[in-house]
Design an enzyme around this catalytic site. Structure first.
Site, PDB file in Angstrom:
ATOM      1  N   HIS A  65      10.493  25.856-112.986  1.00 55.05           N
ATOM      2  CA  HIS A  65       9.042  25.630-113.040  1.00 55.05           C
ATOM      3  C   HIS A  65       8.457  26.542-114.113  1.00 55.05           C
ATOM      4  O   HIS A  65       8.746  27.739-114.134  1.00 55.05           O
ATOM      5  CB  HIS A  65       8.414  25.942-111.682  1.00 55.05           C
ATOM      6  CG  HIS A  65       7.026  25.398-111.535  1.00 55.05           C
ATOM      7  ND1 HIS A  65       5.967  25.888-112.267  1.00 55.05           N
ATOM      8  CD2 HIS A  65       6.528  24.401-110.762  1.00 55.05           C
ATOM      9  CE1 HIS A  65       4.868  25.206-111.944  1.00 55.05           C
ATOM     10  NE2 HIS A  65       5.186  24.298-111.029  1.00 55.05           N
ATOM     11  N   ARG A  75       8.211  19.280-116.939  1.00 55.40           N
ATOM     12  CA  ARG A  75       8.568  20.699-116.761  1.00 55.40           C
ATOM     13  C   ARG A  75       9.699  21.188-117.652  1.00 55.40           C
ATOM     14  O   ARG A  75       9.688  22.324-118.108  1.00 55.40           O
ATOM     15  CB  ARG A  75       9.012  20.925-115.320  1.00 55.40           C
ATOM     16  CG  ARG A  75       7.863  20.939-114.405  1.00 55.40           C
ATOM     17  CD  ARG A  75       8.269  21.169-112.995  1.00 55.40           C
ATOM     18  NE  ARG A  75       7.068  20.960-112.237  1.00 55.40           N
ATOM     19  CZ  ARG A  75       7.022  20.698-110.950  1.00 55.40           C
ATOM     20  NH1 ARG A  75       8.130  20.652-110.249  1.00 55.40           N
ATOM     21  NH2 ARG A  75       5.877  20.518-110.349  1.00 55.40           N
ATOM     22  N   HIS A  80      13.354  26.323-109.543  1.00 56.43           N
ATOM     23  CA  HIS A  80      12.375  25.721-108.645  1.00 56.43           C
ATOM     24  C   HIS A  80      12.956  24.590-107.811  1.00 56.43           C
ATOM     25  O   HIS A  80      12.615  24.445-106.643  1.00 56.43           O
ATOM     26  CB  HIS A  80      11.219  25.192-109.494  1.00 56.43           C
ATOM     27  CG  HIS A  80      10.076  24.627-108.711  1.00 56.43           C
ATOM     28  ND1 HIS A  80       9.332  25.388-107.844  1.00 56.43           N
ATOM     29  CD2 HIS A  80       9.547  23.373-108.674  1.00 56.43           C
ATOM     30  CE1 HIS A  80       8.381  24.631-107.301  1.00 56.43           C
ATOM     31  NE2 HIS A  80       8.505  23.411-107.771  1.00 56.43           N
TER      32      HIS A  80
HETATM   33  C1  SIN Z   1       3.452  22.638-108.317  1.00 58.48           C
HETATM   34  O1  SIN Z   1       2.460  22.634-107.594  1.00 58.48           O
HETATM   35  O2  SIN Z   1       3.386  22.873-109.519  1.00 58.48           O
HETATM   36  C2  SIN Z   1       4.776  22.364-107.694  1.00 58.48           C
HETATM   37  C3  SIN Z   1       4.830  21.019-107.117  1.00 58.48           C
HETATM   38  C4  SIN Z   1       6.198  20.421-107.331  1.00 58.48           C
HETATM   39  O3  SIN Z   1       7.190  21.148-107.290  1.00 58.48           O
HETATM   40  O4  SIN Z   1       6.295  19.232-107.617  1.00 58.48           O
END
Ligand code: SIN
Length: 535
Positions: A232, A272, A331
């Protein structure tokens, strides 16, 4: 059938597991057990911020557009039919959750508020408590499951799958009093989440140790796409572990990314993998260990993101004035146990849903806010398949990579069929737990830190052959040491098992695709648009 045997044993208590347990116990009156190593609400689900991506309002959005965005983020490895199931059935599951009591944010006219996140063409993310969506989803499901007859086993750590006559029959589990028991069931559904704790910098809670994937690997159940660990891009760069997440919805709301010179360097709304890669490259170029999220121009920060505002306040940061230091953090485990479109694994009687599984919906990089959605769609699908008397997998979804093609070459038919490259994971001895062996908590803790540091340095956002080979040596050594009888040692053994598969698959995938970036193979290679399957 043994009268004490359950119809369904669910391992894990996040969105996939509890959605399935409620469906099985309430709608189908199955004898259900839920077994979890912590307490019921203590699942990764409750950490999810952004929300649930689902097309609830029709025009100008459509499920076709949601499908297209998911496929684009997945970088050529999504299974089109699996994504179709996700986007089409998702809205119904969200409505069910609302009917069950989950409270999502609404505007002054009572209409659900929609947010936008990276990779989404339009705002389509429903959220709760601003950016506390996971906590609300978990609350509603915990209450719902507690209202059923399901038997709940908390603080019970699943050790191994029981396999008899080529069928899963339950698990052995270590209970809080130190005793090991069999919990037998006609069907076992794994919903134990991902393995973010392989890394020293992660948004995942301490419990995310890849337990289900590791058990599956040890039992020879097919696992795939495990090289695709999603980072993330906006984890707050502070020492706390897990790293506090600054939801992607902030960028959807207008927050910008800047380097230490104040310059913008990436499209903030890109998926991402793209943003995390750009951040790492910029950090290396400037010799920094973070970049900045600039939310100073956002209106109503405290009202729209109250939980994040509170967390920042406690850390002495004011998003109205301060640039927020951020860096990528592990993440999401995009791969996992191979399933068909109804959640069946390669072992009859064993089902998987949510982050532990790979049905083909995420491909090489999951689209933002598709994870809660996946859990609420595919958990109940497994229950429906069990109710329909399905006993084994069919060649659909990611399972096509195991059953549907011969693995000799790319096979991408009209339905988006993606072939598989079969790989065997060599056992590292001793691979079995020794219940008489002891390691001190400090020794296990040191081992875990060593593994996490190694994976972060060598198998993170950027990798190459040398770094992955160096990781392999450490992972093998730590795996061979993890034979102790404590839960901490069992978790360590699971982390090392998944890390070993991650590194092996990352070495084998000699290209860059989605969340897997090889510095020595920078191109995406069409002939490698195939899954690497451990079996
Ligand atoms: C976020 O709120 O950025 C994380 C949500 C996700 O992992 O899709």
């Amino acid at each position: 059938m043994n009268p004490t045997e359950l119809d369904l044993l669910v391992l894990g208590s996040g969105v996939a597991g509890l959605s399935a347990a409620v469906r099985a116990a309430e709608t189908h009156k199955m004898r259900v057990g839920v077994l979890t190593k912590g307490e019921l609400p203590q699942a990764t689900t409750r950490w999810a911020q952004g929300g649930v991506a689902a097309v609830l309002h029709g025009d100008p959005d459509s499920t076709d557009l949601h499908l297209a965005d998911t496929l684009a983020a997945g970088a050529g490895l999504c299974d089109v039919e699996a994504v179709r199931v996700l986007v089409d059935e998702g809205p119904h599951r969200v409505e069910e959750l609302i009917a069950m009591g989950a409270i999502f944010d609404r505007d002054m006219h009572g209409k659900l508020e929609l947010a936008r996140e990276g990779g989404h063409t339009l705002p389509r993310i429903v959220h709760a408590g601003g950016s506390a969506t996971g906590a609300e989803v978990e609350r509603a499901l915990v209450e719902a499951v507690q209202a059923t007859m399901a038997v709940i086993h908390e603080h019970a750590f699943a050790l191994e799958l029981i396999v008899e006559s080529q069928r899963c029959r339950g698990v052995t589990a270590l209970f809080a009093d130190g005793t090991v028991h069999e919990v037998r069931a006609t069907n076992v559904l794994l919903t134990t989440g991902g393995a973010g704790q392989m890394y020293s910098v992660t948004t995942n809670p301490f419990e995310a140790t890849g337990d289900g994937i590791a058990m599956a690997l040890r039992a020879g159940v097919a696992v795939t796409d495990i090289e695709f660990i999603q980072f993330h891009p906006t984890a707050l760069s502070v020492e706390t572990m897990p790293r506090p997440l600054l939801t992607e919805a902030l960028r959807g709301h207008g927050a910008l990314l800047r380097d230490s010179t104040g310059e913008r360097f990436v499209d903030e709304m890109a998926p991402r993998d793209v943003v995390s890669r750009a951040e790492i490259r910029r950090m290396v170029e400037l010799g920094d260990n973070h970049v900045y999220l600039d939310a100073t121009g956002l209106d109503g920060f405290n009202e729209r993101f109250p939980n994040i505002a509170k967390e920042l306040r406690e850390l002495g940061l004011d998003p109205g004035k301060d640039l927020l230091p951020v860096a990528p953090a592990a993440h999401y485990t995009c791969g996992g146990i191979v399933t068909d479109l109804r959640g069946a694994s390669s072992l009859p009687g064993l089902w998987a849903a949510g982050e532990v599984s790979c049905s083909g919906v995420h491909g090489a990089n999951r689209l933002a806010s598709n994870s809660l959605l996946e859990g609420m769609v595919f958990g109940p699908k497994a229950v429906e398949a069990i109710e329909d008397g399905v006993s084994g997998p069919e060649a659909s979804g990611a399972m096509r990579s195991v059953l549907g093609v011969d693995g000799d070459g790319p096979d991408r038919g009209a339905g988006g069929v993606i072939g598989g490259m079969m790989t065997h994971l060599e056992p590292v001895e001793p691979a079995d737990i020794d219940l008489s062996a002891q390691r001190t908590p400090d020794a296990v803790g040191d081992s875990r830190s060593h593994l996490q540091h190694t994976m972060t340095m060598n198998a993170g956002v950027l990798r190459d052959r040398d770094s992955l080979e160096a990781a392999t040596k450490v992972v093998d050594k730590e795996l061979a040491l993890a034979v102790g009888n404590s839960v901490a040692d069992c978790e360590m053994r699971n982390l090392a098992t998944v890390a070993r598969a991650t590194v092996a698959a990352a070495l084998k995938r000699e290209e860059s695709r989605g969340a897997h970036t090889r510095e020595d193979f920078t191109e995406t290679r069409e002939e490698l648009a195939r899954r690497i399957v451990f079996i």
